[in-house]
Design a protein around this motif. Structure first.
Motif, PDB file in Angstrom:
ATOM      1  N   GLU A   1      14.230   9.451  39.109  1.00 50.08           N
ATOM      2  CA  GLU A   1      15.124  10.395  39.225  1.00 50.08           C
ATOM      3  C   GLU A   1      14.565  11.571  39.704  1.00 50.08           C
ATOM      4  N   ASP A   2      13.177  12.074  39.548  1.00 53.56           N
ATOM      5  CA  ASP A   2      12.619  13.092  39.822  1.00 53.56           C
ATOM      6  C   ASP A   2      12.537  13.100  41.412  1.00 53.56           C
ATOM      7  N   LEU A   3      12.269  11.782  41.912  1.00 47.31           N
ATOM      8  CA  LEU A   3      11.878  11.607  43.263  1.00 47.31           C
ATOM      9  C   LEU A   3      13.427  11.774  43.990  1.00 47.31           C
ATOM     10  N   GLY A   4      14.376  11.409  43.392  1.00 54.84           N
ATOM     11  CA  GLY A   4      15.809  11.429  44.247  1.00 54.84           C
ATOM     12  C   GLY A   4      15.917  10.108  44.748  1.00 54.84           C
ATOM     13  N   VAL A   5      14.903   9.109  44.312  1.00 54.39           N
ATOM     14  CA  VAL A   5      15.323   7.589  44.687  1.00 54.39           C
ATOM     15  C   VAL A   5      16.678   6.923  44.089  1.00 54.39           C
ATOM     16  N   LEU A   6      16.804   7.511  42.827  1.00 52.28           N
ATOM     17  CA  LEU A   6      18.084   6.985  42.141  1.00 52.28           C
ATOM     18  C   LEU A   6      19.329   7.762  42.403  1.00 52.28           C
TER      19      LEU A   6
ATOM     20  N   TRP B   1      15.176  15.655  48.634  1.00 51.32           N
ATOM     21  CA  TRP B   1      15.874  15.307  47.271  1.00 51.32           C
ATOM     22  C   TRP B   1      14.850  15.168  46.210  1.00 51.32           C
ATOM     23  N   LEU B   2      13.625  15.757  46.440  1.00 48.09           N
ATOM     24  CA  LEU B   2      12.657  15.717  45.303  1.00 48.09           C
ATOM     25  C   LEU B   2      13.172  16.944  44.353  1.00 48.09           C
ATOM     26  N   SER B   3      13.061  16.477  43.283  1.00 51.88           N
ATOM     27  CA  SER B   3      13.566  17.811  42.479  1.00 51.88           C
ATOM     28  C   SER B   3      12.421  18.919  41.882  1.00 51.88           C
ATOM     29  N   ASP B   4      12.898  19.861  41.656  1.00 57.30           N
ATOM     30  CA  ASP B   4      11.929  21.117  41.481  1.00 57.30           C
ATOM     31  C   ASP B   4      10.761  20.348  40.003  1.00 57.30           C
ATOM     32  N   ASP B   5      11.534  19.623  39.174  1.00 59.20           N
ATOM     33  CA  ASP B   5      10.459  19.053  38.414  1.00 59.20           C
ATOM     34  C   ASP B   5       9.657  17.975  38.818  1.00 59.20           C
ATOM     35  N   GLY B   6      10.122  17.191  39.918  1.00 59.56           N
ATOM     36  CA  GLY B   6       9.240  16.387  40.594  1.00 59.56           C
ATOM     37  C   GLY B   6       8.073  17.001  41.280  1.00 59.56           C
TER      38      GLY B   6
ATOM     39  N   MET C   1      15.865  17.730  34.267  1.00 56.26           N
ATOM     40  CA  MET C   1      16.962  18.977  33.998  1.00 56.26           C
ATOM     41  C   MET C   1      18.248  18.432  35.080  1.00 56.26           C
ATOM     42  N   VAL C   2      19.297  18.902  34.412  1.00 57.90           N
ATOM     43  CA  VAL C   2      20.470  18.773  35.198  1.00 57.90           C
ATOM     44  C   VAL C   2      20.747  20.166  35.796  1.00 57.90           C
ATOM     45  N   SER C   3      20.613  20.370  37.309  1.00 57.11           N
ATOM     46  CA  SER C   3      21.094  21.653  37.603  1.00 57.11           C
ATOM     47  C   SER C   3      22.565  22.058  37.657  1.00 57.11           C
ATOM     48  N   ALA C   4      22.921  23.189  37.522  1.00 55.39           N
ATOM     49  CA  ALA C   4      24.139  23.578  37.117  1.00 55.39           C
ATOM     50  C   ALA C   4      25.013  23.411  38.520  1.00 55.39           C
ATOM     51  N   VAL C   5      24.265  23.454  39.662  1.00 53.86           N
ATOM     52  CA  VAL C   5      25.088  23.319  40.929  1.00 53.86           C
ATOM     53  C   VAL C   5      24.683  21.754  41.398  1.00 53.86           C
ATOM     54  N   GLU C   6      25.901  20.929  41.642  1.00 54.78           N
ATOM     55  CA  GLU C   6      25.758  19.731  41.954  1.00 54.78           C
ATOM     56  C   GLU C   6      25.957  19.450  43.327  1.00 54.78           C
ATOM     57  N   THR C   7      24.781  18.767  44.313  1.00 50.38           N
ATOM     58  CA  THR C   7      24.888  18.699  45.484  1.00 50.38           C
ATOM     59  C   THR C   7      24.845  17.254  45.853  1.00 50.38           C
ATOM     60  N   GLU C   8      25.137  17.058  47.035  1.00 50.16           N
ATOM     61  CA  GLU C   8      25.159  15.601  47.530  1.00 50.16           C
ATOM     62  C   GLU C   8      23.879  14.813  47.259  1.00 50.16           C
ATOM     63  N   ALA C   9      22.632  15.959  47.390  1.00 51.20           N
ATOM     64  CA  ALA C   9      21.620  15.529  47.450  1.00 51.20           C
ATOM     65  C   ALA C   9      20.896  14.863  46.151  1.00 51.20           C
ATOM     66  N   ARG C  10      21.696  15.650  45.049  1.00 51.05           N
ATOM     67  CA  ARG C  10      21.461  14.994  43.582  1.00 51.05           C
ATOM     68  C   ARG C  10      22.468  14.551  43.097  1.00 51.05           C
ATOM     69  N   PRO C  11      23.052  13.512  43.331  1.00 50.62           N
ATOM     70  CA  PRO C  11      24.247  12.686  42.757  1.00 50.62           C
ATOM     71  C   PRO C  11      24.174  12.677  41.199  1.00 50.62           C
ATOM     72  N   ARG C  12      25.224  12.993  40.520  1.00 53.93           N
ATOM     73  CA  ARG C  12      25.281  12.525  39.120  1.00 53.93           C
ATOM     74  C   ARG C  12      26.318  11.771  38.798  1.00 53.93           C
ATOM     75  N   PRO C  13      26.349  10.858  37.710  1.00 50.51           N
ATOM     76  CA  PRO C  13      27.428   9.813  37.111  1.00 50.51           C
ATOM     77  C   PRO C  13      28.728  10.915  36.762  1.00 50.51           C
ATOM     78  N   THR C  14      29.686  10.380  36.803  1.00 52.12           N
ATOM     79  CA  THR C  14      30.843  10.935  36.517  1.00 52.12           C
ATOM     80  C   THR C  14      31.471  10.599  35.296  1.00 52.12           C
ATOM     81  N   SER C  15      31.070   9.567  34.681  1.00 47.99           N
ATOM     82  CA  SER C  15      31.698   9.100  33.119  1.00 47.99           C
ATOM     83  C   SER C  15      30.472   8.893  32.034  1.00 47.99           C
ATOM     84  N   ALA C  16      30.937   9.285  30.838  1.00 51.74           N
ATOM     85  CA  ALA C  16      29.778   9.317  29.899  1.00 51.74           C
ATOM     86  C   ALA C  16      28.985   7.855  29.918  1.00 51.74           C
ATOM     87  N   ARG C  17      29.865   6.595  30.044  1.00 48.38           N
ATOM     88  CA  ARG C  17      29.041   5.506  30.065  1.00 48.38           C
ATOM     89  C   ARG C  17      28.328   5.430  31.224  1.00 48.38           C
ATOM     90  N   GLU C  18      28.830   5.798  32.635  1.00 44.52           N
ATOM     91  CA  GLU C  18      27.799   5.727  33.660  1.00 44.52           C
ATOM     92  C   GLU C  18      26.412   6.672  33.429  1.00 44.52           C
TER      93      GLU C  18
END
Ligand SMILES: [Zn+2]
Length: 173
Positions: free
Chosen positions: A39-44, A101-106, A1-18
Motif C-alpha cells: 500500500e505504501d508503494l502504491g502497488v496495491l 504513487w509512493l505514499s508520504d509514509d512510504g 494513513m488515508v488521505s482526505a483527498v482521494e486521487t486516482e493515484a491512490r485508489p481506495r475500496p468502496t465498500s466495508a467488505r472490500e
C-alpha cells in the motif's frame, strides 16, 4: 494513513467488505524493502468483491520486477489465512506505476531504511539533473551518483560527500 483527498493515484475500496480485504492485502510487504507495504508503494491498486469471489489488482514498480511474484503469493496466503481461500491476484501493467504513487509514509519509511526516496517529478518542464538527493544517513544534500544502478535496477548508487556513506537512491520514474 488515508488521505482526505482521494486521487486516482491512490485508489481506495468502496465498500466495508472490500475495505476489510484491502486492509489484509495491504499488510503484504516489499520483499526487497520489508519496511514498505504494497500500500505504501502504491502497488496495491484495487480490490473487487463479486459475490464471494475476491480479485486483487497489483501493479509492479517496474516491468520485470522480480518481487511481484512474491507479493502476489503473499497476498494469496494472507487472504487465505483470513477466510478468503480463493482470491485471484491480477498483475495490471497499465497504467504503469510511477514514483508519484509512493505514499508520504512510504517515502519516510524508505529514508529511515537508508534509501533516499525519489525526488518529486518536476512540473515546470525543466530538465531534472538529479540534484538535491538527500543523504538518508546525515541529511546532507552534498551527494553524487556513483552508478546508475544500485542494489536493484530501480535504484541508483550514490555517495554522500559529507559522511562518505554510500546509499541507494530510489529513482524517479
Ligand atoms: Zn551523509
Amino acid at each position: 494513513m488515508v488521505s482526505a483527498v482521494e486521487t486516482e493515484a491512490r485508489p481506495r475500496p468502496t465498500s466495508a467488505r472490500e475495505r476489510a480485504i484491502w486492509d489484509i492485502a495491504a499488510t503484504v510487504v516489499d520483499p526487497e524493502v520489508p519496511v514498505l507495504t504494497i500500500e505504501d508503494l502504491g502497488v496495491l491498486r484495487r480490490v473487487v468483491l463479486d459475490g464471494e469471489q475476491v480479485t486483487v489488482e497489483i501493479t509492479p514498480t517496474y516491468s520485470g520486477c522480480p518481487a511481484i511474484d512474491a507479493m502476489r503469493d503473499d497476498i494469496v496466503v494472507a487472504l487465505a489465512r483470513h477466510g478468503y481461500p480463493d482470491a485471484t491476484v491480477n498483475v495490471v501493467l497499465a497504467p504503469a506505476w510511477t514514483t508519484e504513487w509512493l505514499s508520504d509514509d512510504g517515502r519516510a519509511k524508505l529514508e529511515a531504511f537508508g534509501i533516499a526516496p525519489p525526488v518529486p517529478r518536476r512540473t515546470d518542464g525543466g530538465v531534472d539533473l538529479g540534484l538535491g538527493i538527500r543523504c538518508p544517513h546525515c541529511g546532507s544534500l552534498h551527494t553524487r551518483a556513483i552508478s546508475a544502478f544500485g542494489s536493484t535496477s530501480c535504484k541508483a548508487l550514490y555517495v554522500c560527500q559529507r559522511c562518505q556513506e554510500p546509499f541507494d537512491y530510489f529513482k524517479q520514474h
